[in-house]
Write a protein that holds these residues in place. Structure first.
Motif, PDB file in Angstrom:
ATOM      1  N   ALA A  46      -2.478  -0.291  -9.381  1.00 47.99           N
ATOM      2  CA  ALA A  46      -2.691  -0.759  -8.011  1.00 47.99           C
ATOM      3  C   ALA A  46      -3.091  -2.229  -8.007  1.00 47.99           C
ATOM      4  O   ALA A  46      -2.592  -3.020  -7.199  1.00 47.99           O
ATOM      5  N   GLN A  85       0.830  -1.202   0.000  1.00 49.17           N
ATOM      6  CA  GLN A  85       0.000   0.000   0.000  1.00 49.17           C
ATOM      7  C   GLN A  85       0.865   1.253   0.000  1.00 49.17           C
ATOM      8  O   GLN A  85       0.589   2.212  -0.721  1.00 49.17           O
ATOM      9  N   LEU A  98       2.379   1.998  -3.404  1.00 55.52           N
ATOM     10  CA  LEU A  98       1.473   2.493  -4.445  1.00 55.52           C
ATOM     11  C   LEU A  98       1.613   3.989  -4.670  1.00 55.52           C
ATOM     12  O   LEU A  98       1.419   4.469  -5.777  1.00 55.52           O
ATOM     13  N   ASP A  99       1.980   4.735  -3.628  1.00 57.34           N
ATOM     14  CA  ASP A  99       2.110   6.177  -3.795  1.00 57.34           C
ATOM     15  C   ASP A  99       3.392   6.543  -4.542  1.00 57.34           C
ATOM     16  O   ASP A  99       3.547   7.682  -4.961  1.00 57.34           O
ATOM     17  N   LYS A 123      -2.150   5.352  -6.078  1.00 56.95           N
ATOM     18  CA  LYS A 123      -3.158   5.535  -5.034  1.00 56.95           C
ATOM     19  C   LYS A 123      -4.210   6.544  -5.458  1.00 56.95           C
ATOM     20  O   LYS A 123      -5.177   6.769  -4.750  1.00 56.95           O
TER      21      LYS A 123
END
Length: 107
Positions: free
Chosen positions: A86, A22, A25-26, A46
């Motif tokens: 993602a 997670q 993802l950025d 994201k």
């Protein structure tokens, strides 16, 4: 047969890997475009919008509605690509985990 401790350790490991995925993802960037590249939007996987680039040829006052439509189309294109990126990253994480049919990550 695995003990409950082994199962809990596996679950904790999956949770740690999910948290890392997670966060990653950025850092993944995608670019959406519309109008043949006249408007571009860069976003993270994201969905965070990083930048908007508008070609100077579109800045005439009489073209306001077209510019707004192109920006909306570019944002939607970037979001679609961000969702796909993602999903790809999350699929990498879950590929080695035997999950029951219909069970999806993230939890």
């Amino acid at each position: 047969m695995k003990s409950i401790e082994d199962i809990m350790a596996m679950a904790q490991n999956v949770q740690n890997e999910l948290t890392k995925a997670q966060a990653n993802l950025d850092t993944i960037e995608v670019e959406g475009a519309s109008g043949g590249g006249l408007v571009k939007v860069k976003a993270s996987a994201k969905g965070r919008i990083i930048a908007v680039d508008i070609d100077e040829s579109l800045l005439a006052p009489s073209e306001k509605q077209m510019l707004e439509d192109l920006i909306a189309a570019a944002l939607n294109d970037a979001r679609t690509k961000a969702d796909a990126a993602a999903q790809t990253e999350m699929s990498k994480l879950s590929s080695g985990i035997p999950l029951p049919p219909g069970f999806k990550l993230p939890f």
